[in-house]
Every structure is written in C-alpha cells, then in structure tokens.
Design a protein around this motif. Structure first.
Motif, short mmCIF file in Angstrom:
data_model
loop_
_atom_site.label_atom_id
_atom_site.label_comp_id
_atom_site.label_asym_id
_atom_site.label_seq_id
_atom_site.Cartn_x
_atom_site.Cartn_y
_atom_site.Cartn_z
N LEU A 1 0.82 -1.21 0.00
CA LEU A 1 0.00 0.00 0.00
C LEU A 1 0.85 1.26 0.00
N GLU A 2 1.96 1.21 0.76
CA GLU A 2 2.78 2.39 0.94
C GLU A 2 4.21 1.96 1.24
N VAL A 3 5.14 2.74 0.71
CA VAL A 3 6.55 2.59 1.04
C VAL A 3 7.01 3.95 1.56
N PHE A 4 7.71 3.94 2.66
CA PHE A 4 8.20 5.19 3.27
C PHE A 4 9.59 4.94 3.82
N PRO A 5 10.34 5.98 4.16
CA PRO A 5 11.70 5.77 4.67
C PRO A 5 11.70 4.85 5.90
N GLY A 6 12.34 3.71 5.74
CA GLY A 6 12.47 2.76 6.84
C GLY A 6 11.34 1.76 7.00
N GLY A 7 10.41 1.70 6.04
CA GLY A 7 9.35 0.73 6.20
C GLY A 7 8.34 0.71 5.08
N CYS A 8 7.24 0.01 5.34
CA CYS A 8 6.17 -0.11 4.35
C CYS A 8 4.89 -0.56 5.04
N THR A 9 3.80 -0.44 4.32
CA THR A 9 2.53 -0.99 4.75
C THR A 9 2.06 -1.93 3.64
N VAL A 10 1.69 -3.15 4.03
CA VAL A 10 1.21 -4.15 3.08
C VAL A 10 -0.19 -4.58 3.52
N ARG A 11 -0.92 -5.15 2.58
CA ARG A 11 -2.30 -5.56 2.88
C ARG A 11 -2.58 -6.94 2.32
N LEU A 12 -3.35 -7.70 3.10
CA LEU A 12 -3.99 -8.93 2.64
C LEU A 12 -5.48 -8.64 2.58
N ASN A 13 -6.06 -8.78 1.40
CA ASN A 13 -7.51 -8.67 1.24
C ASN A 13 -8.06 -10.08 1.41
N ALA A 14 -8.28 -10.47 2.67
CA ALA A 14 -8.66 -11.84 2.99
C ALA A 14 -10.11 -12.11 2.65
N ASP A 15 -10.32 -13.22 1.95
CA ASP A 15 -11.68 -13.66 1.66
C ASP A 15 -11.83 -15.12 2.07
N ALA A 16 -12.86 -15.78 1.60
CA ALA A 16 -13.18 -17.14 2.03
C ALA A 16 -12.03 -18.12 1.83
N ARG A 17 -11.23 -17.93 0.80
CA ARG A 17 -10.13 -18.89 0.57
C ARG A 17 -8.99 -18.76 1.58
N HIS A 18 -9.01 -17.71 2.40
CA HIS A 18 -7.98 -17.52 3.43
C HIS A 18 -8.44 -17.99 4.80
N LEU A 19 -9.68 -18.51 4.88
CA LEU A 19 -10.25 -18.86 6.18
C LEU A 19 -10.05 -20.33 6.51
N ARG A 20 -9.84 -20.57 7.78
CA ARG A 20 -9.83 -21.92 8.30
C ARG A 20 -11.21 -22.18 8.92
N PRO A 21 -11.50 -23.41 9.33
CA PRO A 21 -12.80 -23.66 9.96
C PRO A 21 -13.02 -22.71 11.14
N GLY A 22 -14.24 -22.21 11.25
CA GLY A 22 -14.57 -21.26 12.30
C GLY A 22 -14.53 -19.82 11.83
N GLY A 23 -14.18 -19.60 10.55
CA GLY A 23 -14.20 -18.26 9.99
C GLY A 23 -13.01 -17.39 10.35
N THR A 24 -11.92 -18.00 10.78
CA THR A 24 -10.72 -17.26 11.16
C THR A 24 -9.71 -17.29 10.01
N VAL A 25 -9.07 -16.15 9.74
CA VAL A 25 -8.01 -16.13 8.72
C VAL A 25 -6.90 -17.08 9.18
N SER A 26 -6.46 -17.93 8.28
CA SER A 26 -5.48 -18.97 8.63
C SER A 26 -4.10 -18.39 8.96
N GLY A 27 -3.39 -19.13 9.80
CA GLY A 27 -2.02 -18.75 10.15
C GLY A 27 -1.11 -18.64 8.93
#
Length: 154
Positions: free
Chosen positions: A37-63
């Motif tokens: 999403l963003e790159v700045f001096p010394g770091g960055c911001t990244v994103r996961l747009n999690a949907d159903a394929r990222h979920l484990r049973p119980g509706g939690t985003v998988s490890g």
C-alpha cells in the motif's frame, strides 16, 4: 526500538507491486490478495484482502495467510530499500499470533530495524478489524544478494 532512521526507498509501492507481479506472479495469480500500500523511509505498509479462501474452519483467517503477509512485508521492505533484486530471500521469520482475524482487509505495518549490505532485519505489526487491533506480530531477516557486475544503481 526505533527503526533505522537514515533509510530512503529506491522504489515506490506501485513499482514494488509491478515487480512482484513480474517475478512472483503466483502470489496473486488471478486476484490481488497481497499488495504493497505504501513505502516510506524505513518501512512499508502491506495488505492482505482476505476472503473465504484464506479462512480456516470457524471463519478465522489462517495462520499461513498471516505468515505470508508478514513475509511479503519483509520482501517489500527489502525490494524498496535495498534495490529491486528479486533474489533476496527470507532467512528467518518468527511470528506470534495474538488474536483471531476475520475476512476483510488486514494490514501489516513493517519497519526495518537494520539494513546492512547482506542482511535486513525487520518487524511487522499485523492489524485487523474496525479497531485495528494487533492479530499477529513477526520479526524476520532477509538475505540480500551481493551486487554483481553490471547491476544498475538507481
């Protein structure tokens, strides 16, 4: 611990996303799940747009999905600060899962703790939900390949 304060990015988030699309196309295959999403001096911001394929049973985003976001955060930092060498590789990544995350945008706030000639050490706070609570925290190290004759310096 403050991030290393003398760092300047050599690539923007858009340039890193384009590079990853070229050298690592299987990451997002047909969908843009992981992105810088963003790159700045010394770091960055990244994103996961999690949907159903990222979920484990119980509706939690998988490890493994959160682990991938942490690794992508380190990769974006090393590419954007050490240069666009796609052969930079993870040498270590430790993650602590703090609370569950549900589907939706999950952001990783990554900072470079030390950038040397051959290694970059970073940490990343992974946050989700309406309150932006920490769902995981990771630390890692990337190996930076030695410069080769003919490398273009930006």
């Amino acid at each position: 611990m403050p991030a290393q304060d003398n760092l300047k990015p050599v690539l923007t988030a858009a340039e890193v996303n384009a590079l990853m699309g070229t050298v690592y196309p299987q990451l997002n295959d047909q969908f843009a799940f992981y992105q810088a999403l963003e790159v700045f001096p010394g770091g960055c911001t990244v994103r996961l747009n999690a949907d159903a394929r990222h979920l484990r049973p119980g509706g939690t985003v998988s490890g493994p999905s959160l682990f991938t976001l942490a690794d992508i955060g380190g990769y974006v930092c090393v590419l954007s600060h050490a240069g666009p060498d796609a052969l930079s590789v993870t040498t270590n990544l430790n993650i602590n899962f703090v609370r569950k995350a549900e589907a939706g945008p999950i952001d990783g706030h990554c900072r470079i703790l030390k950038l040397g000639k051959s290694l970059m050490v970073f940490d990343i706070d992974i946050v989700a939900g309406p309150d932006g609570q920490t769902v995981a925290h990771a630390t890692g190290t990337y190996s930076i390949p030695p410069k080769r004759a003919g490398d273009v310096v930006k």
